[in-house]
Design a protein around this motif. Structure first.
Motif, PDB file in Angstrom:
ATOM      1  N   SER A 162       0.818  -1.207   0.000  1.00  0.00           N
ATOM      2  CA  SER A 162       0.000   0.000   0.000  1.00  0.00           C
ATOM      3  C   SER A 162       0.854   1.260   0.000  1.00  0.00           C
ATOM      4  O   SER A 162       2.049   1.214   0.307  1.00  0.00           O
ATOM      5  N   ALA A 163       0.215   2.375  -0.319  1.00  0.00           N
ATOM      6  CA  ALA A 163       0.810   3.696  -0.151  1.00  0.00           C
ATOM      7  C   ALA A 163      -0.148   4.516   0.696  1.00  0.00           C
ATOM      8  O   ALA A 163      -1.348   4.557   0.425  1.00  0.00           O
ATOM      9  N   ASN A 164       0.394   5.137   1.718  1.00  0.00           N
ATOM     10  CA  ASN A 164      -0.416   5.919   2.657  1.00  0.00           C
ATOM     11  C   ASN A 164      -0.100   7.391   2.480  1.00  0.00           C
ATOM     12  O   ASN A 164       0.691   7.961   3.222  1.00  0.00           O
ATOM     13  N   ASN A 165      -0.710   8.009   1.509  1.00  0.00           N
ATOM     14  CA  ASN A 165      -0.362   9.385   1.205  1.00  0.00           C
ATOM     15  C   ASN A 165      -0.826  10.333   2.302  1.00  0.00           C
ATOM     16  O   ASN A 165      -1.828  10.095   2.976  1.00  0.00           O
ATOM     17  N   GLY A 166      -0.087  11.436   2.467  1.00  0.00           N
ATOM     18  CA  GLY A 166      -0.463  12.440   3.447  1.00  0.00           C
ATOM     19  C   GLY A 166      -1.754  13.143   3.042  1.00  0.00           C
ATOM     20  O   GLY A 166      -1.986  13.432   1.872  1.00  0.00           O
ATOM     21  N   VAL A 167      -2.591  13.430   4.042  1.00  0.00           N
ATOM     22  CA  VAL A 167      -3.912  14.021   3.806  1.00  0.00           C
ATOM     23  C   VAL A 167      -4.152  15.120   4.839  1.00  0.00           C
ATOM     24  O   VAL A 167      -3.709  15.016   5.983  1.00  0.00           O
ATOM     25  N   LEU A 168      -4.844  16.165   4.432  1.00  0.00           N
ATOM     26  CA  LEU A 168      -5.340  17.157   5.387  1.00  0.00           C
ATOM     27  C   LEU A 168      -6.821  16.890   5.603  1.00  0.00           C
ATOM     28  O   LEU A 168      -7.641  17.096   4.705  1.00  0.00           O
ATOM     29  N   TYR A 169      -7.152  16.397   6.776  1.00  0.00           N
ATOM     30  CA  TYR A 169      -8.547  16.183   7.142  1.00  0.00           C
ATOM     31  C   TYR A 169      -9.096  17.468   7.771  1.00  0.00           C
ATOM     32  O   TYR A 169      -8.406  18.105   8.584  1.00  0.00           O
ATOM     33  N   TYR A 170     -10.310  17.830   7.410  1.00  0.00           N
ATOM     34  CA  TYR A 170     -10.905  18.999   8.052  1.00  0.00           C
ATOM     35  C   TYR A 170     -12.391  18.770   8.297  1.00  0.00           C
ATOM     36  O   TYR A 170     -13.061  18.030   7.584  1.00  0.00           O
ATOM     37  N   ARG A 171     -12.895  19.406   9.351  1.00  0.00           N
ATOM     38  CA  ARG A 171     -14.290  19.264   9.769  1.00  0.00           C
ATOM     39  C   ARG A 171     -15.154  20.209   8.939  1.00  0.00           C
ATOM     40  O   ARG A 171     -15.173  21.411   9.161  1.00  0.00           O
ATOM     41  N   THR A 172     -15.881  19.627   7.993  1.00  0.00           N
ATOM     42  CA  THR A 172     -16.716  20.449   7.119  1.00  0.00           C
ATOM     43  C   THR A 172     -17.811  21.176   7.893  1.00  0.00           C
ATOM     44  O   THR A 172     -18.179  22.301   7.539  1.00  0.00           O
ATOM     45  N   ASP A 173     -18.320  20.560   8.964  1.00  0.00           N
ATOM     46  CA  ASP A 173     -19.370  21.210   9.752  1.00  0.00           C
ATOM     47  C   ASP A 173     -18.838  22.449  10.466  1.00  0.00           C
ATOM     48  O   ASP A 173     -19.488  23.500  10.491  1.00  0.00           O
ATOM     49  N   LEU A 174     -17.627  22.358  11.018  1.00  0.00           N
ATOM     50  CA  LEU A 174     -17.034  23.500  11.717  1.00  0.00           C
ATOM     51  C   LEU A 174     -16.648  24.594  10.734  1.00  0.00           C
ATOM     52  O   LEU A 174     -16.785  25.788  11.023  1.00  0.00           O
ATOM     53  N   PHE A 175     -16.142  24.214   9.567  1.00  0.00           N
ATOM     54  CA  PHE A 175     -15.765  25.199   8.554  1.00  0.00           C
ATOM     55  C   PHE A 175     -16.997  25.947   8.046  1.00  0.00           C
ATOM     56  O   PHE A 175     -16.960  27.174   7.862  1.00  0.00           O
ATOM     57  N   GLY A 360      -8.060   2.419   4.144  1.00  0.00           N
ATOM     58  CA  GLY A 360      -8.255   3.643   3.386  1.00  0.00           C
ATOM     59  C   GLY A 360      -7.025   4.041   2.599  1.00  0.00           C
ATOM     60  O   GLY A 360      -6.861   5.202   2.216  1.00  0.00           O
ATOM     61  N   ALA A 361      -6.140   3.080   2.359  1.00  0.00           N
ATOM     62  CA  ALA A 361      -4.875   3.355   1.669  1.00  0.00           C
ATOM     63  C   ALA A 361      -4.979   3.003   0.187  1.00  0.00           C
ATOM     64  O   ALA A 361      -5.960   2.417  -0.267  1.00  0.00           O
ATOM     65  N   ILE A 362      -3.929   3.361  -0.562  1.00  0.00           N
ATOM     66  CA  ILE A 362      -3.893   3.097  -1.999  1.00  0.00           C
ATOM     67  C   ILE A 362      -3.332   1.702  -2.235  1.00  0.00           C
ATOM     68  O   ILE A 362      -2.202   1.410  -1.824  1.00  0.00           O
ATOM     69  N   PRO A 363      -4.075   0.800  -2.871  1.00  0.00           N
ATOM     70  CA  PRO A 363      -3.603  -0.579  -3.072  1.00  0.00           C
ATOM     71  C   PRO A 363      -2.384  -0.644  -3.984  1.00  0.00           C
ATOM     72  O   PRO A 363      -2.228   0.163  -4.902  1.00  0.00           O
ATOM     73  N   SER A 364      -1.533  -1.631  -3.725  1.00  0.00           N
ATOM     74  CA  SER A 364      -0.393  -1.869  -4.619  1.00  0.00           C
ATOM     75  C   SER A 364      -0.790  -2.740  -5.797  1.00  0.00           C
ATOM     76  O   SER A 364      -0.186  -2.663  -6.868  1.00  0.00           O
ATOM     77  N   ASN A 365      -1.800  -3.572  -5.609  1.00  0.00           N
ATOM     78  CA  ASN A 365      -2.262  -4.463  -6.666  1.00  0.00           C
ATOM     79  C   ASN A 365      -3.085  -3.658  -7.680  1.00  0.00           C
ATOM     80  O   ASN A 365      -4.078  -3.013  -7.316  1.00  0.00           O
ATOM     81  N   LYS A 366      -2.664  -3.660  -8.921  1.00  0.00           N
ATOM     82  CA  LYS A 366      -3.313  -2.848  -9.942  1.00  0.00           C
ATOM     83  C   LYS A 366      -4.785  -3.212 -10.124  1.00  0.00           C
ATOM     84  O   LYS A 366      -5.619  -2.339 -10.422  1.00  0.00           O
ATOM     85  N   GLU A 367      -5.117  -4.478  -9.979  1.00  0.00           N
ATOM     86  CA  GLU A 367      -6.517  -4.895 -10.104  1.00  0.00           C
ATOM     87  C   GLU A 367      -7.336  -4.362  -8.942  1.00  0.00           C
ATOM     88  O   GLU A 367      -8.488  -3.916  -9.120  1.00  0.00           O
ATOM     89  N   ALA A 368      -6.763  -4.362  -7.744  1.00  0.00           N
ATOM     90  CA  ALA A 368      -7.469  -3.840  -6.570  1.00  0.00           C
ATOM     91  C   ALA A 368      -7.726  -2.344  -6.709  1.00  0.00           C
ATOM     92  O   ALA A 368      -8.737  -1.815  -6.231  1.00  0.00           O
ATOM     93  N   LEU A 369      -6.809  -1.651  -7.389  1.00  0.00           N
ATOM     94  CA  LEU A 369      -6.942  -0.203  -7.574  1.00  0.00           C
ATOM     95  C   LEU A 369      -8.163   0.161  -8.421  1.00  0.00           C
ATOM     96  O   LEU A 369      -8.627   1.298  -8.387  1.00  0.00           O
ATOM     97  N   GLN A 370      -8.695  -0.807  -9.147  1.00  0.00           N
ATOM     98  CA  GLN A 370      -9.866  -0.568  -9.995  1.00  0.00           C
ATOM     99  C   GLN A 370     -11.185  -0.890  -9.302  1.00  0.00           C
ATOM    100  O   GLN A 370     -12.252  -0.699  -9.885  1.00  0.00           O
ATOM    101  N   ASP A 371     -11.128  -1.353  -8.073  1.00  0.00           N
ATOM    102  CA  ASP A 371     -12.347  -1.778  -7.389  1.00  0.00           C
ATOM    103  C   ASP A 371     -13.239  -0.581  -7.023  1.00  0.00           C
ATOM    104  O   ASP A 371     -12.769   0.548  -6.858  1.00  0.00           O
ATOM    105  N   ALA A 372     -14.529  -0.873  -6.864  1.00  0.00           N
ATOM    106  CA  ALA A 372     -15.534   0.184  -6.700  1.00  0.00           C
ATOM    107  C   ALA A 372     -15.332   1.036  -5.453  1.00  0.00           C
ATOM    108  O   ALA A 372     -15.646   2.233  -5.457  1.00  0.00           O
ATOM    109  N   TRP A 373     -14.795   0.452  -4.389  1.00  0.00           N
ATOM    110  CA  TRP A 373     -14.685   1.203  -3.139  1.00  0.00           C
ATOM    111  C   TRP A 373     -13.753   2.408  -3.263  1.00  0.00           C
ATOM    112  O   TRP A 373     -13.904   3.384  -2.516  1.00  0.00           O
TER     113      TRP A 373
END
Length: 449
Positions: A162-175, A360-373
């Motif tokens: 997997s690859a766990n890219n950096g993300v900025l999470y923010y509270r849409t309700d508070l914003f 919630g990470a990015i799959p390494s398997n190319k076929e998994a990367l195409q899945d609906a989730w």
């Protein structure tokens, strides 16, 4: 206070090895245990294998499901699961390399890969992958990242999961309540952090990582604001971490502590930081894709978003590389055939998709990367797009340096806390870090021509 320039890995290993020679060899049985230098054996392809999870507790449940699936498909193989907290994993493996008791399979991400391979603890996997059903089905970039991190000779010592890219999470309700737009730029980030803070009501704009794992997050904030796109200067000899633009960026970032963040942030690792954000009224959190499902469980999908890191100068996004995670086969295993079967199964389409959907990470398997989730998990979808659409420049961290993990964790996390407390300047902190890195780079170049 001046800390030592760097720790001598060779000296530490020599001391550890001397201690090992005085011990009775009790850990070389068929369970895959053994010390560094033990060549192991292919084994029968049946029986027991031991698996060490490098993020025990956080990913225990999903690994147990995958292990159950594997054992059902391979009734002659029994997998013993051992969950080890991420903060303890490297030291536990290093101890086992010298003293015996290594597993057959273990989590081996890019950040720790060079250290383990330098001690000859890992089995080269290029030939096994070439003959495997996984050949051609794994992310080319993730494979390249792990090859580059393995110590400089281009050998593959870990199969990417997997690859766990950096993300900025923010509270849409508070914003929304505060009338703020999404924090897509660093200027918007700082504006929101201040506006969302009301200390008397225990409301904060941001939670900063001051405990274990703090250095990588600080580097991400530095390079993201400065716009510097390389970890080394043009000579390849000197790091850019203490460039004046990075110093200024860290000064601004560290000044957030206690002003718009909880005081408890000083000692918070990612587990405590995530739990604090999920249960409180904090506007923003920097973490990777791995905590997405935790936020969904705590907040639902309507109260937060996870977006790529803010853009900096000229509207460009710069991020430091997040370690690619993977599975390594330890050379001392007495049952390599069965251990490899487990790795193949764990990174197959179904298992890799199941694991990464949970994380919630990015799959390494190319076929998994195409899945609906993927399309339903917005942070994962946006992170994958940002990495592939040319909008993001990645500053490659020097995972190939055997001393990288020590320098970026044990040697400097306490100093970063001193920066947050105002007891050490950002410049002194980064100058110290740069000196250690420059020496490690010079030693590595000497060894590798």
């Amino acid at each position: 206070m001046k800390i030592s320039n760097r720790r001598s890995r060779r000296a530490a290993l020599a001391v550890a090895l001397g201690s090992v020679l005085a011990l009775t060899a009790t850990a070389c049985g068929d369970d895959g245990s053994g010390a560094g230098g033990d060549k192991g054996a292919e084994g029968s392809g049946k029986g027991k294998i031991v698996f060490w999870d490098n993020n025990g507790g956080v990913r225990t449940d999903i690994w147990k499901k995958i292990i159950a699936d594997f054992e059902k498909a391979n009734p002659n193989i029994d997998v013993q699961y051992v969950g080890i907290p991420a903060t303890e994993y490297q030291s536990k493996v290093d101890t086992a390399i010298q003293g015996g008791g290594l597993p057959d399979v273990g989590g081996v991400g890019a950040a720790m890969l060079a250290g383990f391979s330098a001690q000859k603890a890992l089995e080269p996997l290029d030939a096994r992958l070439a003959k495997s059903s996984l050949n051609g089905k794994l992310s080319d970039n993730m494979v390249k990242s792990l090859k580059a991190a393995g110590g400089g000779d281009g050998t593959l010592y870990s199969i990417p999961t997997s690859a766990n890219n950096g993300v900025l999470y923010y509270r849409t309700d508070l914003f929304k309540k505060a009338g703020l737009d999404a924090p897509t730029t660093w200027d918007e980030f700082y504006k929101a952090a201040e506006k969302l803070t009301n200390r008397s009501k225990n409301e904060f704009g941001y939670t900063i990582r001051g405990g274990a794992g703090s250095i990588a997050q600080a580097l991400d904030a530095m390079y993201g604001q400065s716009g510097i796109t390389s970890f080394w200067d043009a000579s390849g000899q000197k790091t850019t971490v203490n460039d004046p633009r990075n110093v200024a960026a860290l000064e601004k970032y560290a000044a957030l502590y206690k002003k718009v963040t909880p005081e408890a942030d000083l000692n918070n690792d990612f587990t405590k930081m995530v739990a604090q954000w999920d249960s409180g009224t904090i506007g923003m959190l920097n973490h990777n894709l791995g905590s997405y499902q935790d936020h969904v469980k705590a907040l639902g999908v309507d109260k937060f978003r996870g977006i790529p890191q803010p853009t900096g100068p000229g509207g460009k996004r710069v991020q430091v590389s997040n370690p690619v995670d993977g599975l390594g086969l330890f050379k001392s295993s007495k049952n390599k055939e069965a251990a490899w079967k487990f790795i193949e199964f764990a990174v197959s389409h179904a298992s890799n998709s199941k694991w990464n959907e949970s994380a919630g990470a990015i799959p390494s398997n190319k076929e998994a990367l195409q899945d609906a989730w993927i399309s339903k998990a917005e942070p994962t979808k946006l992170a994958a797009q940002a990495l592939n659409d040319g909008s993001t420049t990645i500053v490659q961290l020097p995972y190939y340096l055997p001393d990288w993990n020590t320098v970026s964790k044990a040697d400097n996390e306490p100093n970063f806390q001193r920066v947050l407390l105002g007891k050490m300047s950002a410049k002194d902190f980064l100058d110290t870090l740069a000196d250690q890195l420059d020496k490690a780079q010079a030693e590595w170049k000497k060894q590798h021509g």
